[in-house]
Motif scaffolding. Structure first.
Motif, PDB file in Angstrom:
ATOM      1  N   SER A 159       0.632   4.705   3.414  1.00 10.80           N
ATOM      2  CA  SER A 159       0.443   4.856   1.968  1.00 10.80           C
ATOM      3  C   SER A 159       1.519   5.769   1.387  1.00 10.80           C
ATOM      4  O   SER A 159       1.646   6.915   1.834  1.00 10.80           O
ATOM      5  N   VAL A 196      -3.547  -3.262  -7.421  1.00  7.48           N
ATOM      6  CA  VAL A 196      -3.469  -1.804  -7.570  1.00  7.48           C
ATOM      7  C   VAL A 196      -4.597  -1.392  -8.505  1.00  7.48           C
ATOM      8  O   VAL A 196      -4.678  -1.870  -9.640  1.00  7.48           O
ATOM      9  N   LEU A 216       2.061  -5.773  -2.214  1.00 13.13           N
ATOM     10  CA  LEU A 216       0.636  -5.575  -2.472  1.00 13.13           C
ATOM     11  C   LEU A 216       0.176  -6.567  -3.537  1.00 13.13           C
ATOM     12  O   LEU A 216       0.977  -7.039  -4.353  1.00 13.13           O
ATOM     13  N   ASN A 222      -5.442  -3.846   4.186  1.00 15.77           N
ATOM     14  CA  ASN A 222      -4.255  -4.609   4.564  1.00 15.77           C
ATOM     15  C   ASN A 222      -4.520  -6.109   4.546  1.00 15.77           C
ATOM     16  O   ASN A 222      -3.583  -6.913   4.532  1.00 15.77           O
ATOM     17  N   ALA A 246       4.851  -1.320  -5.783  1.00 19.68           N
ATOM     18  CA  ALA A 246       3.731  -1.902  -5.023  1.00 19.68           C
ATOM     19  C   ALA A 246       3.872  -3.415  -4.902  1.00 19.68           C
ATOM     20  O   ALA A 246       3.686  -3.991  -3.820  1.00 19.68           O
ATOM     21  N   SER A 297      -4.781  -1.650  -3.052  1.00 19.85           N
ATOM     22  CA  SER A 297      -4.439  -0.228  -3.050  1.00 19.85           C
ATOM     23  C   SER A 297      -5.103   0.478  -4.219  1.00 19.85           C
ATOM     24  O   SER A 297      -5.603  -0.163  -5.147  1.00 19.85           O
ATOM     25  N   GLU A 298      -5.093   1.811  -4.151  1.00 17.93           N
ATOM     26  CA  GLU A 298      -5.662   2.625  -5.226  1.00 17.93           C
ATOM     27  C   GLU A 298      -4.637   3.680  -5.624  1.00 17.93           C
ATOM     28  O   GLU A 298      -4.066   4.356  -4.773  1.00 17.93           O
ATOM     29  N   LEU A 341      -0.176   6.249  -3.594  1.00 20.46           N
ATOM     30  CA  LEU A 341      -0.585   4.852  -3.632  1.00 20.46           C
ATOM     31  C   LEU A 341      -1.307   4.576  -2.319  1.00 20.46           C
ATOM     32  O   LEU A 341      -0.696   4.294  -1.299  1.00 20.46           O
ATOM     33  N   GLU A 342      -2.623   4.698  -2.356  1.00 15.54           N
ATOM     34  CA  GLU A 342      -3.432   4.613  -1.146  1.00 15.54           C
ATOM     35  C   GLU A 342      -3.746   3.157  -0.785  1.00 15.54           C
ATOM     36  O   GLU A 342      -4.380   2.448  -1.561  1.00 15.54           O
ATOM     37  N   ILE A 343      -3.286   2.723   0.388  1.00 15.41           N
ATOM     38  CA  ILE A 343      -3.578   1.373   0.852  1.00 15.41           C
ATOM     39  C   ILE A 343      -5.023   1.337   1.341  1.00 15.41           C
ATOM     40  O   ILE A 343      -5.382   2.026   2.291  1.00 15.41           O
TER      41      ILE A 343
END
Length: 202
Positions: free
Chosen positions: A60, A130, A127, A89, A121, A94-95, A84-86
């Motif tokens: 992340s 988001v 990704l 997968n 992202a 992500s958050e 940017l927290e994954i």
């Protein structure tokens, strides 16, 4: 020296390293940041260190937000951080977590950070989603996210506790399709502005 990993207008993002623990600890324990992140307990050196290490292991991205210095020989001022927290997968979700110190809020920096990280992202990390959680009364953040193609997709009732009471949080989400739609809207608005400015000139 800070690495200019992602650059915007007047700001740039630089990766947070394990050597940054003390500085990040000081920032995360500031009252304004604590209130913004609904953090009730002091963040210790060990907390921050573990957070940086675990974030890096998970893949992340974790960045400092730097404001450009007015002096060309200085690297800039750290005004906040963004993670940017994954979270998956499998579905590429992500958050996004953003914190900017009080002295640098309401200057448009948050909007730039959202744009930079969202583009990164989708365009670099591949990704697909988001997401961000925003307090119901944080109108400035809601407006900033909406301006970058995010849509309110849900609500978490009484999810946040501050000022001695529980408050709802809104779920904002962006996927490439939302972003494309917003980009098309921006293009139409720019073309309209150009037409209004030059269209009547013979």
């Amino acid at each position: 020296m800070a690495t200019r990993y992602l650059e915007g207008e007047g700001i740039f993002l630089s990766p947070i390293e394990e050597t940054d623990v003390s500085v990040l600890q000081e920032m995360q324990n500031e009252k304004f940041i604590r209130d913004m992140m609904s953090s009730c307990l002091p963040r210790t050196f060990e907390d921050i260190q573990a957070d940086i290490v675990n974030t890096k292991k998970s893949g992340s991205p974790y960045f400092w937000i730097f404001k450009e210095s007015e002096k060309t020989d200085e690297e800039g001022i750290a005004i906040g951080y963004v993670k940017l927290e994954i979270v998956s997968n499998i579905i590429r979700a992500s958050e996004l977590h953003i914190a900017i110190t009080e002295a640098y809020t309401k200057r448009g920096y948050g909007k730039q950070v959202i744009r930079l990280v969202t583009d990164y992202a989708f365009d670099c990390l591949n990704l697909h989603s988001v997401r961000a959680l925003i307090r119901e009364k944080n109108y400035a953040s809601q407006k900033a996210f909406e301006s970058q193609g995010y849509r309110r997709v849900g609500v978490l009732p009484e999810w946040s506790f501050y000022d001695g009471d529980y408050h709802d949080c809104y779920i904002y989400d962006c996927i490439p399709r939302f972003r494309k739609s917003k980009n098309e809207q921006w293009t139409k608005e720019r073309m309209r502005c150009l037409w209004l400015k030059f269209g009547s000139v013979s």
